[in-house]
Design an enzyme around this catalytic site. Structure first.
Site, PDB file in Angstrom:
ATOM      1  N   CYS A   2     -26.960  34.050  47.104  1.00  0.00           N
ATOM      2  CA  CYS A   2     -27.531  35.057  47.982  1.00  0.00           C
ATOM      3  C   CYS A   2     -26.884  36.399  47.695  1.00  0.00           C
ATOM      4  CB  CYS A   2     -27.291  34.681  49.447  1.00  0.00           C
ATOM      5  SG  CYS A   2     -27.830  33.022  49.909  1.00  0.00           S
ATOM      6  N   ILE A  53     -31.514  27.359  48.406  1.00  0.00           N
ATOM      7  CA  ILE A  53     -31.210  26.279  47.471  1.00  0.00           C
ATOM      8  C   ILE A  53     -30.987  24.969  48.217  1.00  0.00           C
ATOM      9  CG2 ILE A  53     -29.619  25.479  45.676  1.00  0.00           C
ATOM     10  CD1 ILE A  53     -31.187  27.932  44.826  1.00  0.00           C
ATOM     11  N   GLY A  76     -23.148  31.898  47.592  1.00  0.00           N
ATOM     12  CA  GLY A  76     -22.566  30.904  46.707  1.00  0.00           C
ATOM     13  C   GLY A  76     -22.950  29.493  47.054  1.00  0.00           C
ATOM     14  N   GLU A  77     -22.143  28.567  46.560  1.00  0.00           N
ATOM     15  CA  GLU A  77     -22.339  27.143  46.809  1.00  0.00           C
ATOM     16  C   GLU A  77     -20.982  26.473  46.990  1.00  0.00           C
ATOM     17  OE1 GLU A  77     -25.233  25.804  47.204  1.00  0.00           O
ATOM     18  OE2 GLU A  77     -26.573  27.307  46.319  1.00  0.00           O
ATOM     19  N   ASP A 100     -24.302  24.225  53.366  1.00  0.00           N
ATOM     20  CA  ASP A 100     -22.876  24.302  53.071  1.00  0.00           C
ATOM     21  C   ASP A 100     -22.241  25.500  53.769  1.00  0.00           C
ATOM     22  OD1 ASP A 100     -24.368  26.007  51.479  1.00  0.00           O
ATOM     23  OD2 ASP A 100     -23.162  25.725  49.675  1.00  0.00           O
ATOM     24  N   ILE A 289     -32.111  31.135  24.143  1.00  0.00           N
ATOM     25  CA  ILE A 289     -32.497  32.407  23.538  1.00  0.00           C
ATOM     26  C   ILE A 289     -32.649  32.204  22.038  1.00  0.00           C
ATOM     27  CG2 ILE A 289     -31.786  34.784  23.079  1.00  0.00           C
ATOM     28  CD1 ILE A 289     -29.984  34.529  25.603  1.00  0.00           C
TER      29      ILE A 289
END
Length: 664
Positions: A2, A53, A76-77, A100, A289
């Site tokens: 976020c 997420i 974050g996570e 979380d 890539i």
């Protein structure tokens, strides 16, 4: 992931305007386009732009504890949130979401700042204690996620990106000449400086507490290259690393959306993708890539690995013109001058990921730093070997085995190699011995600085601004550990995880996850004997032994090829972008006042002639262009968005004092 923002009065009681918070969030809506939330009381305002997420429909922030005295916004996570939540529920905590984020909130209730030691994740946290009138900010151990702040008019203003802070009209916008000097030496600023004067970052592994007019910043984790608790056999080390990587990857698959993976064709990303397919047993889409310029292209290895794993493989095909075209957008997101074009293809890659409806990708960042994968570690080892017999004619020839990706380097004559690498050769006790050649080479581009910039930097710089911080234990570490420390603390967070990581991913609302940066893997790798990381001139020796079980021989035995992108040909080609001539024009150089117009004009003419530029000249070209783009975009003509409107799904909670107020 976020984006978070906030304003907290630490001295005085200036009004905090909801419209300012809405504008700050609008500035970073690319980070979290799904939902927006604001908390506002007499002394604090918090905001969140959410990328959903986990708990897609029920996790809108800010989130409060049971009695609504603590409020959190989070970027974050936390990968071990499932286990942490189970323990918290057993202790009587009540949850209103499945996120979380709420786990952090209740952990803080129980443990205060000590809760950070329990978190396995990547995070930037802002928590407001309305009862105690206290702001708590924290950043993950190695700085995967950004968090910036400044203090203006007695208010602490923070955000996930600097542009959000600059959305507050009270914040002045000016380039810091000391930071510019740092970038043109170390490739990045030294934390906590940023390129903007008086705007700083919260250093990795630190937290900040602001209360009653005081700000206290403390470390909660430090990188430590101590000795192992006990010596183990090589096989035991290999098995332990294998188990750690499997679990680090497994928990990073926790999401309520599909998870993909980057695949460069090298050892690190291939290992992560192979663990997902082999150890975790999950179907996988991979992304990579490919370059039109064969000098930089690794697509044959990528295809081989994708076929081996049976993944659905997607490729972003990048030309010189593509890099030049998106470069201004890249600088808007990096918010700092850069000396390489490498972020631009990654910007295009994350766009491809998002176009394929993915929000999360696993990548291999961190392996080179913590398991000794970079050529700079081998270079330092060869220099120390040569220093034992400085008159040897044979030992300098070992440098020809390094940097095969630099055109003509392997065929360089001995006199050139000796002259380049011999400077400071015998000063092996110098703490920066490993990085002196790089920093010396990069610092040469400071010759493009104007006299005004040089004088301003000299006047403002403190001794700590011109050298990295060396911890007390530094002298007890072996040479490889010292080199790793410098690479990690000056390059990993400040450049790699920022300009090539978070900023290019979040430009298209894509979350990156990094198994090699699991703190358990980091702490294990930091205590590994150096012989298991760099054996002779074989980099990442132990990782090769771990990965040979999962990878084809051609991949796990492959020598490291650094990820790079074309530079001067990206700006000087048949589709030369108009901004290049504008930014390099003598009148523009003189008006901006940062660089010497004659020196820049000579560089421009050389690039126009088609003559191949040297590595130093390439860096100078990118540095000058990116610095001028930064000035144009953030100083002279910053584009301010309209504040978020009610049509943007903004949830606002306004409270007066601790007890009153409510949702609106």
């Amino acid at each position: 992931m976020c984006g978070i923002v906030g304003i907290v009065n630490i001295q005085g009681d200036q009004p905090i305007h909801e419209e300012t918070l809405r504008r700050m969030l609008a500035m970073i809506r690319h980070r979290g386009p799904d939902q927006f939330g604001i908390y506002l009381d007499d002394q604090a305002g918090l905001g969140n732009a959410r990328l959903s997420i986990i708990d897609l429909h029920g996790g809108q922030q800010p989130i409060a504890n049971e009695d609504e005295t603590l409020w959190i916004v989070f970027n974050g996570e936390i990968f071990n949130y499932v286990e942490l939540r189970s323990d918290l529920e057993a202790r009587g905590h009540r949850f209103t979401t499945s996120t979380d984020t709420e786990v952090i909130l209740h952990l803080y209730e129980d443990h205060g700042p000590a809760c950070l030691a329990l978190l396995n994740g990547q995070f930037a946290i802002a928590l407001w204690d309305a009862r105690e009138q206290t702001l708590f900010l924290a950043r993950d151990r190695v700085g995967i996620l950004p968090l910036f702040y400044t203090i203006v008019d007695g208010a602490l203003i923070f955000g996930s990106e600097i542009k959000a802070i600059l959305a507050d009209p009270r914040v002045p916008r000016a380039i810091d000449p000391v930071a510019l000097e740092q970038i043109f030496t170390f490739w990045s600023t030294l934390s906590p400086r940023t390129i903007f004067r008086n705007i700083v970052d919260l250093p990795p592994g630190h937290y900040l507490i602001a209360r009653q007019g005081q700000i206290d910043i403390r470390p909660y984790w430090r990188l430590d290259f101590g000795l192992p608790v006990r010596e183990r056999s090589e096989d035991e080390y290999i098995e332990e690393l294998r188990d750690l990587l499997i679990d680090a990857t497994r928990i990073r698959l926790r999401a309520d959306v599909p998870v993909g993976a980057y695949l460069s064709g090298g050892l690190d990303s291939s290992t992560v993708a192979a663990i997902v397919r082999s150890a975790a047993g999950v179907q996988l889409d991979t992304f990579s890539i490919a370059f039109s310029d064969p000098e930089f292209d690794e697509s044959s290895f990528q295809r081989q690995m994708a076929q081996f794993l049976g993944t659905d493989h997607q490729v972003a095909f990048v030309t010189h013109a593509d890099i030049g075209r998106v470069f201004p957008e890249v600088i808007w997101h990096t918010e700092t001058p850069i000396l390489r074009t490498s972020p631009a293809p990654l910007f295009l890659l994350s766009q491809l990921v998002r176009d394929r409806n993915y929000r999360v990708v696993l990548t291999g960042e961190g392996a080179d730093e913590f398991l000794a994968g970079y050529d700079i570690f081998k270079e330092a080892k060869v220099r120390r070997f040569w220093a034992r017999q400085p008159t040897s004619r044979l030992r300098p020839l070992l440098f020809r085995r390094l940097y095969p990706w630099i055109a003509g380097f392997a065929s360089s004559n001995t006199a050139y190699l000796s002259a380049f690498f011999s400077e400071g050769l015998m000063d092996t006790q110098a703490p920066d011995y490993s990085h002196r050649p790089r920093w010396r080479t990069t610092s040469r581009i400071r010759r493009f600085f104007s006299d005004e910039v040089r004088q301003a930097a000299d006047a403002l710089a403190q001794p700590e601004d011109r050298a990295p911080f060396y911890p007390e234990a530094f002298s007890t570490w072996d040479p490889l550990q010292q080199a790793q420390y410098l690479e990690i603390t000056t390059f990993l967070s400040q450049y790699l995880l920022a300009a090539q990581g978070d900023r290019m991913l979040m430009a298209h609302a894509v979350e990156g996850r990094f198994p090699f940066l699991d703190h358990r893997v980091i702490e294990f790798a930091s205590r590994l004997p150096s012989r298991l990381k760099l054996r002779s001139l074989t980099e990442k020796y132990i990782l090769r032994q771990v990965s040979r079980r999962w990878l084809p021989d051609a991949i796990w035995q492959r020598a490291k090829q650094p990820y790079r992108a074309p530079i001067h040909r990206s700006f000087f080609n048949d589709a030369r972008p108009g901004y290049v001539d504008h930014l390099l024009a003598p009148e523009h150089i003189q008006a901006t006042g940062l660089f010497r117009s004659m020196a820049v004009a000579h560089l421009r003419e050389k690039a126009l002639s088609g003559v191949r530029l040297s590595e130093t000249e390439d860096m100078a070209l990118v540095g000058i262009l990116s610095t001028h783009l930064l000035v144009e975009q953030f100083i002279r003509d910053m584009r301010m968005p309209q504040p978020l409107s009610d049509a943007d799904d903004v949830r606002v909670c306004i409270r007066s004092g601790v007890a009153a107020g409510g949702d609106r």
